[in-house]
Design a protein around this motif. Structure first.
Motif, PDB file in Angstrom:
ATOM      1  N   LEU A 179     -21.042  -7.588 -45.106  1.00 32.38           N
ATOM      2  CA  LEU A 179     -22.205  -7.351 -44.197  1.00 32.38           C
ATOM      3  C   LEU A 179     -21.752  -8.017 -42.745  1.00 32.38           C
ATOM      4  O   LEU A 179     -21.479  -9.098 -42.879  1.00 32.38           O
ATOM      5  N   TYR A 180     -21.297  -7.105 -41.895  1.00 32.75           N
ATOM      6  CA  TYR A 180     -21.421  -7.519 -40.554  1.00 32.75           C
ATOM      7  C   TYR A 180     -22.430  -7.586 -39.819  1.00 32.75           C
ATOM      8  O   TYR A 180     -22.824  -6.660 -39.370  1.00 32.75           O
ATOM      9  N   MET A 228     -28.565  -7.940 -47.610  1.00 32.72           N
ATOM     10  CA  MET A 228     -28.051  -9.228 -47.835  1.00 32.72           C
ATOM     11  C   MET A 228     -27.599  -9.144 -49.325  1.00 32.72           C
ATOM     12  O   MET A 228     -26.942  -9.644 -50.025  1.00 32.72           O
ATOM     13  N   SER A 271     -24.993  -7.028 -50.509  1.00 37.14           N
ATOM     14  CA  SER A 271     -23.202  -7.440 -49.948  1.00 37.14           C
ATOM     15  C   SER A 271     -22.909  -8.453 -50.762  1.00 37.14           C
ATOM     16  O   SER A 271     -23.549  -9.270 -51.624  1.00 37.14           O
ATOM     17  N   LEU A 304     -20.961 -12.216 -46.126  1.00 38.19           N
ATOM     18  CA  LEU A 304     -21.632 -12.017 -44.576  1.00 38.19           C
ATOM     19  C   LEU A 304     -20.280 -12.599 -43.584  1.00 38.19           C
ATOM     20  O   LEU A 304     -19.963 -13.518 -43.730  1.00 38.19           O
ATOM     21  N   THR A 342     -20.357 -12.909 -39.637  1.00 37.56           N
ATOM     22  CA  THR A 342     -21.130 -13.124 -38.337  1.00 37.56           C
ATOM     23  C   THR A 342     -20.837 -13.966 -37.330  1.00 37.56           C
ATOM     24  O   THR A 342     -19.582 -14.591 -37.677  1.00 37.56           O
ATOM     25  N   MET A 347     -26.945 -16.420 -40.959  1.00 35.94           N
ATOM     26  CA  MET A 347     -26.054 -17.287 -41.869  1.00 35.94           C
ATOM     27  C   MET A 347     -26.749 -18.375 -42.682  1.00 35.94           C
ATOM     28  O   MET A 347     -26.526 -18.668 -43.730  1.00 35.94           O
ATOM     29  N   TYR A 394     -28.500 -16.536 -45.579  1.00 35.86           N
ATOM     30  CA  TYR A 394     -27.580 -16.190 -46.511  1.00 35.86           C
ATOM     31  C   TYR A 394     -27.002 -17.110 -47.468  1.00 35.86           C
ATOM     32  O   TYR A 394     -26.741 -16.972 -48.375  1.00 35.86           O
ATOM     33  N   ILE A 421     -19.720 -16.928 -46.625  1.00 34.40           N
ATOM     34  CA  ILE A 421     -19.885 -16.718 -45.334  1.00 34.40           C
ATOM     35  C   ILE A 421     -18.717 -16.829 -44.677  1.00 34.40           C
ATOM     36  O   ILE A 421     -17.962 -17.897 -44.584  1.00 34.40           O
TER      37      ILE A 421
END
Length: 747
Positions: A544-545, A615, A618, A621, A623, A629, A632, A639
């Motif tokens: 997930l971006y 979230m 996925s 993450l 970001t 963040m 998450y 992350i």
């Protein structure tokens, strides 16, 4: 022989030429030749194209001995072209990333049409504009091809040279040449479209069309705009020489007169003193070229069409003046109607405020009334269980009402029902500020849930940062924040940051973020269902971006090469891209995401209503500086912080913590680093686990999965709901394979 011959006419654009050529030469599709034609430019343009030709064998510099104009320079470029397809690009415009790859793929899908038309976006000197007016028309074609007689509405496509790819054999066989003067694009466009047996479309933004503040010929008024008549005279001469195209005469006659009528009132083109002559020329063309039996269109120009058939200019001008007066009267009538409605609403609100508060009424809103989302939605759900005696009303925009679940009571802003609810409710929950006009009554309780734990500077901490406070009135923001009674926080860091950013009269509640309850507790089945709905292949690793906006940019600019990331990260990777809502415009999608999604390289989930679903679905993450963040970490999944512009972001916005010193996972600064992180498996190593655990312990100490219940108990029931120790990380997650992905190395 190259696939594409890209012809770039060059004249007095030394400030934009390098950007234009770079946008072509850095394309992922490389089977091209670039023919840069120096139209005897008086500046340094000639030296620049010579420099590029010396550095890249795909560039050919052509120097004309005298100025031939835009059309003449294009014609000269055609004589040197050897590619299968001709593309024209003005030297102050540029291609978007991946444009040529998208064009090549669509040519294959449409079986090599005579003409392929693609989309563009206007880039004004003050910022990027929206989608083009013909975006929907391009999209409606799909991968089918057509001819103009069977699909005449495609004559409404933008009349320019640079939004098309012409099959070179087709172009040269018909002897198409650009004429001298302005509006040289119109006749060639129409000649090619009516001559083509097969036309294809690509609903993808391939060109950034620069609208300069000065220097554009079409925005310089004068007699040169009478060139439009010579150009259309040439078009009808072309029809005379090709009697097989007679069926297209009525269509082109209609487009011609409409073009004339649209140009006549433009102050940046036709001077007031020239309008009588311009109009008389329109009348002459109407008489000369009107096909037998032609019926004028029933469009916005229908009255002008009747006048252009032969009425004197004095009559035409009088009718236009009368039309303007009627339009002004209608605007005034509309204004008076709105003022009366506003007065009636104020009266209604005063009446409602005279009535007592309803102690069993709560009003909810999230993300400017976009839906039942985020923390307010989680509180609403908990209230239905713990405080069923309290009636819930959601404020939703009209376009969001139909998405509301059955049984949920809804009001839309600025309606009588809205004013009744807002005047009498006791409890208010929102993750943004309520509208400025809302007057808080004594006894009403406002709960600010926020939209996450603050990472970037907010409120008064933005003072002194012009990029961040542009169009932001901090004083007004604080006045609206004075209505808060409670501010929900996920940890001590958030409490200190909100107290500093918003020096207002509120109490911080150490509850945790209600929307994160589902993340703390985990819901694998929900995540699997979301993956299936999004079409993610079973066993794929899902990234997930979710980037955050840049205050110093007026539009979204990709900071990651998605095509390279999905190619180099390894097989079995699905990339979900979620842009910030302010970047959800169609122009942005057309620039890159829509095309890459169509090619199966990513899934654009910007419009997905629930970020919690994404979230849960996925495995990791990625970001930059998004508060997502913090949320998450509740999932205890890897992350990655992509901080390629950390120094710039610190200057323009600033952050409360040093992400490079205390990140929640690995940090990358380039697409190559990011791709290697996933290809090697490093993204989920022991260091990633340790960084994430430390981050969560520091910033999310109140996240225990009971935040929503704690808010309802404290605010609505007046009871304390004790904090529990931070829960153990989900069993089997740390140091193991992702919940949904196959183990690394077995794909």
């Amino acid at each position: 022989m190259p696939r594409f011959s890209i012809i770039v006419p060059v004249y007095k654009v030394q400030g934009f030429l390098r950007e234009c050529l770079d946008s072509v030469l850095t394309q992922s599709f490389t089977d091209i030749e670039v023919i840069a034609v120096d139209d005897c430019s008086p500046d340094h343009c000639g030296a620049i194209i010579d420099e590029y030709a010396a550095a890249d064998s795909r560039v050919r510099a052509v120097h004309l001995p005298e100025n031939a104009g835009l059309g003449g320079a294009r014609n000269a470029g055609v004589t040197h072209a050897t590619g299968d397809y001709l593309l024209f690009l003005d030297s102050d415009d540029s291609y978007t990333p991946g444009a040529l790859t998208a064009i090549e793929e669509r040519l294959g899908q449409t079986a090599e049409p005579d003409v392929l038309v693609f989309d563009h976006v206007r880039t004004h000197w003050w910022g990027r504009g929206g989608r083009s007016m013909t975006a929907d028309l391009l999209a409606s074609a799909g991968t089918d091809t057509f001819d103009i007689l069977s699909s005449p509405h495609y004559l409404q496509l933008f009349l320019v040279a640079w939004n098309k790819a012409y099959r070179r054999d087709f172009f040269t066989a018909h002897g198409f040449t650009y004429k001298k003067g302005l509006y040289e694009d119109a006749p060639i466009t129409y000649e090619a479209l009516v001559s083509a047996r097969r036309i294809g479309c690509l609903d993808r933004v391939c060109v950034e069309y620069r609208q300069r503040r000065q220097g554009a010929i079409t925005r310089t008024p004068g007699r040169r705009h009478f060139d439009i008549f010579d150009q259309y005279a040439g078009l009808f001469a072309f029809l005379d020489a090709h009697p097989g195209l007679d069926a297209a005469r009525p269509l082109l006659f209609e487009r011609m007169i409409n073009h004339f009528l649209a140009t006549l009132p433009l102050t940046e083109r036709v001077l007031p003193e020239d309008r009588a002559d311009f109009y008389r020329t329109i009348v002459a063309f109407h008489r000369r070229y009107k096909p037998a039996g032609f019926t004028p269109p029933d469009d916005r120009y229908r009255l002008q069409w009747r006048l252009a058939a032969g009425s004197p200019y004095a009559v035409f001008r009088a009718v236009a003046a009368a039309h303007s007066l009627r339009a002004a009267a209608l605007r005034k009538k509309t204004k008076l109607r709105k003022q009366a409605a506003k007065k009636a609403k104020r009266t209604l609100t005063r009446v409602q405020r005279a009535r007592p508060l309803d102690p069993h009424l709560a009003v909810y809103s999230a993300f400017a009334h976009r839906g039942l989302l985020g923390d307010p939605a989680a509180v609403h759900q908990a209230a239905g269980v713990l405080a069923p005696h309290i009636r819930s009303v959601w404020v939703l925009r009209p376009d969001a009402v139909e998405r509301a679940p059955e049984g949920v009571e809804v009001v839309t802003p600025d309606t009588p029902a809205y004013h009744r609810a807002m005047s009498r409710a006791t409890y208010f929950f929102n993750n943004v500020n309520w509208a400025p006009g809302l007057v808080k009554r004594e006894g009403q309780v406002h709960v600010q849930t926020h939209r996450g734990t603050p990472l970037k500077h907010m409120g008064t901490d933005l003072i002194g940062r012009p990029a961040a406070t542009y169009h932001l009135n901090v004083r007004a923001q604080l006045w609206r924040s004075d209505r808060w009674d409670y501010s929900l926080v996920s940890g001590r860091h958030a409490e200190l940051a909100w107290d500093r950013a918003y020096p207002c009269r509120f109490t911080s509640l150490p509850t945790g973020a209600p929307r994160n309850d589902v993340l703390v507790k985990g819901d694998p089945l929900r995540g699997v269902a979301v993956r299936q709905r999004l079409g993610v292949p079973q066993g794929n690793t899902v990234i997930l971006y979710a980037p955050t906006p840049r205050d110093h940019r007026k539009w979204y600019e990709p900071r990651i090469d998605f095509e390279r990331l999905t190619r180099d990260a390894g097989l079995g990777v699905t990339l979900l891209v979620r842009l910030h809502p302010q970047y959800a415009g169609a122009a942005v999608r057309g620039l890159q995401l829509r095309d890459l999604e169509r090619r199966g390289l990513l899934v654009d989930v910007t419009d997905e209503p629930s970020v919690e679903d994404l979230m849960l679905a996925s495995d990791a993450l990625v970001t930059d500086y998004s508060s997502l963040m913090f949320d998450y970490t509740c999932l205890d999944r890897p992350i990655v912080v992509h901080a390629d512009d950390w120094e710039v972001y610190q200057v323009t916005r600033g952050t409360y913590i040093d992400l490079l010193a205390t990140p929640p996972g690995h940090v990358t600064t380039s697409t190559a680093q990011l791709a290697d992180l996933f290809a090697s498996g490093t993204w989920r190593d022991a260091r990633s686990d340790a960084l994430r655990a430390d981050f969560r312990a520091r910033f999310c100490e109140y996240e225990d999965g009971h935040a929503a219940a704690r808010v309802v108990s404290r605010v609505m029931l007046g009871q304390e709901y004790p904090l529990t120790p931070i829960p153990q990380q989900h069993a089997g997650r740390r140091g193991s394979a992702p919940l949904f992905a196959v183990p690394h190395g077995t794909r």
